[in-house]
Write a protein that holds these residues in place. Structure first.
Motif, PDB file in Angstrom:
ATOM      1  N   SER A  26      88.168 -18.446  19.551  1.00  0.00           N
ATOM      2  CA  SER A  26      87.889 -17.063  19.950  1.00  0.00           C
ATOM      3  C   SER A  26      87.007 -17.066  21.193  1.00  0.00           C
ATOM      4  O   SER A  26      86.414 -18.092  21.528  1.00  0.00           O
ATOM      5  N   PHE A  27      86.931 -15.937  21.871  1.00  0.00           N
ATOM      6  CA  PHE A  27      85.975 -15.774  22.976  1.00  0.00           C
ATOM      7  C   PHE A  27      85.682 -14.291  23.151  1.00  0.00           C
ATOM      8  O   PHE A  27      86.464 -13.442  22.714  1.00  0.00           O
ATOM      9  N   LEU A  28      84.536 -14.025  23.771  1.00  0.00           N
ATOM     10  CA  LEU A  28      84.136 -12.633  23.936  1.00  0.00           C
ATOM     11  C   LEU A  28      83.846 -12.363  25.414  1.00  0.00           C
ATOM     12  O   LEU A  28      83.220 -13.173  26.088  1.00  0.00           O
ATOM     13  N   LEU A  29      84.362 -11.221  25.898  1.00  0.00           N
ATOM     14  CA  LEU A  29      84.093 -10.800  27.268  1.00  0.00           C
ATOM     15  C   LEU A  29      83.276  -9.525  27.208  1.00  0.00           C
ATOM     16  O   LEU A  29      83.570  -8.627  26.405  1.00  0.00           O
ATOM     17  N   TRP A  30      82.286  -9.423  28.078  1.00  0.00           N
ATOM     18  CA  TRP A  30      81.447  -8.228  28.046  1.00  0.00           C
ATOM     19  C   TRP A  30      81.012  -7.897  29.475  1.00  0.00           C
ATOM     20  O   TRP A  30      80.381  -8.732  30.132  1.00  0.00           O
ATOM     21  N   ASN A  31      81.403  -6.701  29.936  1.00  0.00           N
ATOM     22  CA  ASN A  31      80.961  -6.297  31.281  1.00  0.00           C
ATOM     23  C   ASN A  31      79.969  -5.136  31.187  1.00  0.00           C
ATOM     24  O   ASN A  31      79.986  -4.224  32.002  1.00  0.00           O
ATOM     25  N   VAL A  32      79.137  -5.131  30.222  1.00  0.00           N
ATOM     26  CA  VAL A  32      78.129  -4.128  29.878  1.00  0.00           C
ATOM     27  C   VAL A  32      78.804  -2.853  29.347  1.00  0.00           C
ATOM     28  O   VAL A  32      78.518  -2.438  28.219  1.00  0.00           O
ATOM     29  N   SER A  33      79.716  -2.282  30.116  1.00  0.00           N
ATOM     30  CA  SER A  33      80.285  -1.023  29.631  1.00  0.00           C
ATOM     31  C   SER A  33      81.238  -1.247  28.462  1.00  0.00           C
ATOM     32  O   SER A  33      81.391  -0.401  27.595  1.00  0.00           O
ATOM     33  N   GLU A  34      81.850  -2.422  28.432  1.00  0.00           N
ATOM     34  CA  GLU A  34      82.830  -2.663  27.376  1.00  0.00           C
ATOM     35  C   GLU A  34      82.790  -4.143  26.948  1.00  0.00           C
ATOM     36  O   GLU A  34      82.614  -5.023  27.802  1.00  0.00           O
ATOM     37  N   ALA A  35      82.962  -4.393  25.655  1.00  0.00           N
ATOM     38  CA  ALA A  35      83.056  -5.784  25.180  1.00  0.00           C
ATOM     39  C   ALA A  35      84.348  -5.940  24.391  1.00  0.00           C
ATOM     40  O   ALA A  35      84.754  -5.014  23.681  1.00  0.00           O
ATOM     41  N   VAL A  36      85.005  -7.090  24.566  1.00  0.00           N
ATOM     42  CA  VAL A  36      86.233  -7.323  23.788  1.00  0.00           C
ATOM     43  C   VAL A  36      86.194  -8.721  23.177  1.00  0.00           C
ATOM     44  O   VAL A  36      85.716  -9.674  23.796  1.00  0.00           O
ATOM     45  N   LEU A  37      86.709  -8.770  21.954  1.00  0.00           N
ATOM     46  CA  LEU A  37      86.771 -10.050  21.248  1.00  0.00           C
ATOM     47  C   LEU A  37      88.230 -10.508  21.224  1.00  0.00           C
ATOM     48  O   LEU A  37      89.107  -9.761  20.772  1.00  0.00           O
ATOM     49  N   TYR A  38      88.469 -11.714  21.710  1.00  0.00           N
ATOM     50  CA  TYR A  38      89.824 -12.285  21.691  1.00  0.00           C
ATOM     51  C   TYR A  38      89.903 -13.363  20.614  1.00  0.00           C
ATOM     52  O   TYR A  38      88.962 -14.135  20.410  1.00  0.00           O
ATOM     53  N   GLN A  87      81.150 -19.837  19.286  1.00  0.00           N
ATOM     54  CA  GLN A  87      81.877 -19.020  20.260  1.00  0.00           C
ATOM     55  C   GLN A  87      81.200 -19.077  21.629  1.00  0.00           C
ATOM     56  O   GLN A  87      79.994 -19.310  21.718  1.00  0.00           O
ATOM     57  N   GLY A  88      82.004 -18.847  22.663  1.00  0.00           N
ATOM     58  CA  GLY A  88      81.432 -18.711  23.999  1.00  0.00           C
ATOM     59  C   GLY A  88      81.697 -17.309  24.543  1.00  0.00           C
ATOM     60  O   GLY A  88      82.702 -16.688  24.218  1.00  0.00           O
ATOM     61  N   TRP A  89      80.749 -16.800  25.322  1.00  0.00           N
ATOM     62  CA  TRP A  89      80.886 -15.465  25.904  1.00  0.00           C
ATOM     63  C   TRP A  89      80.914 -15.564  27.429  1.00  0.00           C
ATOM     64  O   TRP A  89      80.235 -16.397  28.023  1.00  0.00           O
ATOM     65  N   GLU A  90      81.664 -14.638  28.033  1.00  0.00           N
ATOM     66  CA  GLU A  90      81.609 -14.471  29.486  1.00  0.00           C
ATOM     67  C   GLU A  90      80.982 -13.117  29.773  1.00  0.00           C
ATOM     68  O   GLU A  90      81.449 -12.091  29.253  1.00  0.00           O
ATOM     69  N   LEU A  91      79.952 -13.080  30.585  1.00  0.00           N
ATOM     70  CA  LEU A  91      79.286 -11.813  30.889  1.00  0.00           C
ATOM     71  C   LEU A  91      79.507 -11.427  32.349  1.00  0.00           C
ATOM     72  O   LEU A  91      79.417 -12.274  33.238  1.00  0.00           O
ATOM     73  N   LYS A  92      79.799 -10.154  32.568  1.00  0.00           N
ATOM     74  CA  LYS A  92      80.020  -9.651  33.926  1.00  0.00           C
ATOM     75  C   LYS A  92      79.275  -8.337  34.096  1.00  0.00           C
ATOM     76  O   LYS A  92      78.903  -7.689  33.115  1.00  0.00           O
ATOM     77  N   MET A  93      79.104  -7.942  35.303  1.00  0.00           N
ATOM     78  CA  MET A  93      78.559  -6.611  35.579  1.00  0.00           C
ATOM     79  C   MET A  93      79.717  -5.597  35.479  1.00  0.00           C
ATOM     80  O   MET A  93      80.892  -5.985  35.563  1.00  0.00           O
ATOM     81  N   PRO A  94      79.388  -4.299  35.368  1.00  0.00           N
ATOM     82  CA  PRO A  94      80.448  -3.302  35.132  1.00  0.00           C
ATOM     83  C   PRO A  94      81.506  -3.255  36.233  1.00  0.00           C
ATOM     84  O   PRO A  94      82.618  -2.773  35.988  1.00  0.00           O
ATOM     85  N   ASP A  95      81.166  -3.746  37.438  1.00  0.00           N
ATOM     86  CA  ASP A  95      82.176  -3.646  38.500  1.00  0.00           C
ATOM     87  C   ASP A  95      83.313  -4.657  38.350  1.00  0.00           C
ATOM     88  O   ASP A  95      84.284  -4.619  39.108  1.00  0.00           O
ATOM     89  N   THR A  96      83.208  -5.586  37.414  1.00  0.00           N
ATOM     90  CA  THR A  96      84.365  -6.445  37.139  1.00  0.00           C
ATOM     91  C   THR A  96      85.102  -5.859  35.934  1.00  0.00           C
ATOM     92  O   THR A  96      84.520  -5.727  34.854  1.00  0.00           O
TER      93      THR A  96
END
Ligand SMILES: C[S@@+](CC[C@H](N)C(=O)[O-])C[C@H]1O[C@@H](n2cnc3c(N)ncnc32)[C@H](O)[C@@H]1O
Length: 922
Positions: A94-106, A63-72
């Motif tokens: 699948s892929f995972l997005l995480w902006n620290v406050s929230e993470a979602v798995l697609y 899997q690959g993840w995209e990481l962002k800061m909470p402002d995104t």
């Protein structure tokens, strides 16, 4: 004070470190994480920030993840789109997005839609980037939770991983690079405008290979594609090489600060220390890549660094090499690469002594050399010996890169690979060949041994280009042929390049050596093929010719190919008495169809060697004496793929068509406005004759010419004296005219064959006519009134008075007549038949009308009138039709040859089916 900025990148690097730490002592499906190089060296817009691997060595990508800061926002459409593209690039679902406050798995479903299947939001109080660092303990806890949950998903098989091989050599990454072909092509073209030396080099390459790119008008896109594939291959191979040679590790240095020219230097440096020059050698134009495309190539390199290919196992390396070759073939599909199964069949048929040296002098991507190598290894010969006795060369470096990859195997790294760059026409027996030393890349010299077998898919270069590309070959080979066989022997100027090559290769073979080549089928039926066959048979015994009876081997509309298996003989000494030639038709598509039977090709090769028909092939064998008779009959060798033994029994019933006809192409007088006058011309009737302008106007067995031709063989003076002022004025109208290049018509139309510059001769009026390129319908049409016919038609002008032309018309349309038409022609890439008037004049035979009694003639004509009424039909339908059958019965009975009817029909159908088979996989 400088404030240290804790940004996405620094957080992502911490995340990767923490994943590794967390997994270190666990035995779960997620084994490792990567991506730090991508993060450190680039802003990575193309590959994920974090990669999860399926085992320690990173053999599978989970899997690959995209990481962002909470402002995104986690719902940011750009972020989602970008993450999705990266998942597609890797080939994961699948892929995972995480902006620290929230993470979602697609998850991406089978229809290609992505949707959220899990959300982690216990950190939603972290809503500014400034506090991320101080909340490290909390995000690490959430990270552990995410990992634990993902392990469950992977264990349940709900989300899927991909192998490194699929990812690195799969569609996603290939498309990512190759979608830039247009940009690179444009850049190359622009560069060529500033550098004519470069342009010349490109066109020399293009002249040689253009036949293989029928859909391309210029070299830029094919060249761009080669360059991009070559960059992918070089980078990948350098990363693999890190397994064996630490010097290759400098490939990791290619990053966003590296320019293409610097990358070329790094790669050259690797090659100078670790060899594999043929893989790493600079390719024509490879530095001329627009920066946006180069950036993508560099990202690919950084991704490869993250994959740590230096620590993958040997089996995996082997698989990656194989898949790289497979990918390259797929991307170049149907162009010059030889289908693997065709290569297997060629080597199985040619190589008798598997220990002997084998050589492909036009090796392209090395499919045939690799097939030879495999054949050796499969028969128990060691990898080392197999490699030492396999040789390959090509005129260009791009294919050599692939050929070297094809022969590279973890088991033979460190061995010399006998691959070199050479123009086949410069090859000399036993010459010294420069190869490179695998230890330090230094030059080593080996003598080219005389070969037990030469196997090759020869380049298809038309005669017009030979003089430009291989100027000396024509003279050299003709001298050689003349020296061996006497002055009368030489190849015709129209011969394609491949006609010269067997004579070049003859020198390189041992005395009992064998040559197996894949060449176009044109030699079987063309005029120049006659001389080629004569000379070929003096230097070689032709053992077998293999053709496809189902489907085309290559995806090129213009060329149909055969395999030719030859045994070297001494032109002066060897007697061929008792020798036979096998004409083999593959009746199933065993070349391009998928199947699992690994032994099929070897079994088929065995059947061909032992001349055994089976469900996959038909074999007809002919003694050399029989072949001589066939040649005398003027039948093309294409006909011999069906059983033609019956022909030897009926020769006394035949008459050369030229005994009763003048046969030639239709009129090509060169100024239609003069010779085909438009209405309102005022010419006297006696100077007007009908003309059939196109084969489209032939609607059946009887054709009507519905245009007018101006046909006058009377002098201008006489015309005036006779008061034929219509014709006179008509000629005068053109007397001072010029053609399209400004030359006076009076000059360009003057020709000793014609009475005056304005004359068409009545002696070229046709009685019968046949199209030069018939397709499904085979027939000879009779003109209602003698007419001129267009140059795309072959005309038959009766030159005897004592035969009943209606009878001749019937006989020419009998099954035997149709067989002769089909057997004198040659099948084009698109399935139409190519007929040649000169060949017809020399070789066409018809059933002898003088042998038929009056009553028989009446009966034949009577049945033929029914056929005429029925009209023409596509051949197979025609042969099945009752009216046709009755007609043929009467004809053949009249000649006492009715017992051969079934064989004739089989031969004709077979010949026709071979010609049409090329359309089956288009
Ligand atoms: C039909 S391809 C061979 C395909 C090969 N078997 C493969 O699977 O890739 C013909 C090859 O001949 C090479 N070639 C053309 N002219 C040549 C010459 N004069 N000498 C040597 N090789 C030549 C071309 O570069 C091309 O790679």
């Amino acid at each position: 004070m400088v404030q240290l900025n804790y940004n996405e990148r620094s957080w992502a690097i911490d995340v990767i470190a923490e994943i590794k730490k967390y997994l270190a002592n666990k035995s779960v499906i997620i084994k490792n994480a990567g991506g730090e190089n991508t993060l450190k060296k680039s802003k990575s817009t193309y590959f994920p920030d974090v990669l999860l691997f399926g085992d320690e060595l990173g053999n599978s990508i989970l899997q690959g993840w995209e990481l962002k800061m909470p402002d995104t926002p986690i719902t940011d459409p750009e972020l989602i789109k970008n993450a999705r593209e990266k998942a597609d690039l890797l080939g994961v679902n699948s892929f995972l997005l995480w902006n620290v406050s929230e993470a979602v798995l697609y998850k991406i479903d089978d229809e290609g839609n992505h949707k959220i299947i899990k959300t982690w939001n216990d950190l939603n109080y972290i809503n500014t980037r400034e506090i991320v660092r101080e909340r490290t303990v909390e995000w690490k806890q959430t990270l552990h939770k995410i990992l634990d949950d993902l392990v469950d998903y992977f264990n349940r098989g709900e989300i899927r991983s991909t192998t490194i091989i699929d990812s690195v050599t799969g569609e996603g990454i290939s498309n990512f690079i190759l979608e830039n072909v247009y940009l690179v092509a444009d850049c190359l073209k622009q560069y060529s405008a500033t550098n004519v030396d470069f342009e010349d080099e490109v066109f020399i390459w293009w002249d040689t290979v253009r036949v293989e790119y029928p859909n391309e008008n210029d070299p830029w896109q094919p060249l761009a594609k080669n360059i991009l594939i070559s960059w992918m291959n070089k980078l990948l191979f350098a990363h693999i090489l890190k397994n064996f040679r630490e010097e290759a590790a400098i490939i990791d240095k290619i990053d966003l600060d590296t320019k293409p020219a610097e990358a070329v230097n790094i790669i050259t440096d690797i090659s100078s220390k670790c060899d594999f020059w043929n893989i790493f050698a600079p390719q024509l134009g490879e530095e001329h890549i627009p920066s946006s495309v180069w950036e993508k190539i560099v990202h690919y390199n950084i991704f490869l660094t993250d994959l740590k290919l230096e620590s993958v196992g040997q089996d995996l390396i082997q698989e990656i090499l194989q898949s790289t070759i497979y990918r390259t073939h797929r991307k170049l599909a149907g162009q010059f690469t030889t289908p693997k199964k065709l290569a297997d069949l060629l080597v199985a048929l040619t190589i008798k002594n598997k220990r002997g040296n084998v050589y492909d002098p036009c090796c392209g991507t090395g499919t045939i050399a690799r097939a030879a190598f495999d054949l050796k290894v499969e028969s128990g010969i060691s990898y080392k010996e197999a490699l030492q006795t396999t040789w390959a060369s090509d005129k260009f470096s791009f294919p050599l890169q692939m050929a070297t990859l094809a022969l590279t195997n973890p088991k033979n790294i460190g061995e010399v690979i006998n691959i070199f760059k050479k123009d086949i026409s410069d090859l000399k027996a036993k010459e010294d060949i420069k190869l490179s030393n695998p230890v330090d890349g230094s030059e080593i010299i080996k003598q080219l041994p005389q070969m037990s077998s030469i196997v090759s898919n020869l380049p298809f270069v038309r005669q017009e280009v030979i003089k430009k590309l291989n100027p000396s070959i024509i003279k050299n080979i003709n001298n050689k042929i003349k020296k061996a066989l006497g002055k009368g022997y030489q190849l015709k100027a129209k011969s394609d390049l491949y006609a010269y090559l067997p004579f070049v290769l003859w020198d390189l073979l041992k005395d009992d050596g064998r040559l197996g080549i894949i060449i176009s089928n044109s030699w079987l039926s063309t005029e120049w093929g006659v001389e080629f066959k004569k000379a070929l048979r003096k230097f070689f015994h032709i053992e077998a010719i293999v053709t496809s009876g189902k489907g085309k081997w290559f995806n090129n509309a213009d060329v149909v190919t055969n395999i030719l298996i030859l045994n070297k003989i001494n032109p002066k000494a060897d007697s061929l008495e008792g020798k036979e030639i096998s004409f083999v038709t593959l009746t199933e598509d065993i070349i391009n169809k998928e199947y699992n039977d690994k032994n099929l090709i070897n079994n088929i090769a065995r059947s061909i060697r032992t001349k055994k028909k089976d469900k996959y092939l038909n074999i007809e064998t002919y003694s050399l004496e029989q072949i001589k008779k066939i040649d005398e009959l003027g039948i093309t060798w294409s006909a011999l793929f069906s059983n033609c033994d019956w022909l030897f029994e009926i020769t006394d019933k035949l008459l050369p068509a030229s005994k009763i006809f003048d046969i030639a192409r239709g009129e090509r007088r060169g100024w239609n406005a003069l010779f085909y006058p438009e209405p309102g011309h005022g010419i006297e009737k006696i100077y007007l004759k009908p003309v059939l302008k196109s084969s489209r106007d032939i609607k059946g067995y009887t054709a009507t010419a519905n245009s007018e031709a101006f046909c006058c063989t009377v002098s201008l003076q006489k015309l005036r004296e006779m008061g034929h002022l219509g014709a006179y004025n008509w000629i005068k109208k053109f007397e001072n005219g010029v053609n399209n290049t400004g030359q006076p018509l009076v000059e360009v139309l003057t020709n000793p064959q014609y009475s005056y510059w304005y004359s068409l001769e009545p002696k070229t009026l046709a009685d019968f006519v046949i199209s030069m390129n018939p397709d499904e319908r085979l027939f000879v049409a009779k003109l209602e009134t003698r007419s001129f016919v267009d140059q795309r038609l072959i005309r038959f002008t009766a030159n005897v008075q004592d035969v009943d032309m209606d009878l001749v018309h019937a006989l020419m349309n009998s099954i035997l007549g149709l067989f002769f038409i089909e057997a004198l022609g040659f099948g084009r890439g698109l399935g139409a038949l190519d007929l040649n008037a000169t060949k017809f004049k020399r070789d066409l035979k018809i059933l002898n009308p003088y042998l038929v009694s009056k009553e028989q003639a009446e009966r034949i004509k009577d049945k033929f009138s029914k056929l005429k009424k029925r009209g023409t039909l596509p051949l197979l339908e025609d042969l099945n039709c009752g009216i046709r059958k009755e007609f043929d019965d009467v004809v053949l009975r009249a000649f006492g040859i009715e017992k051969y009817k079934e064989q004739m029909e089989r031969s004709l159908k077979n010949l026709y089916n071979i010609r049409k088979s090329v359309c089956q996989n288009n």
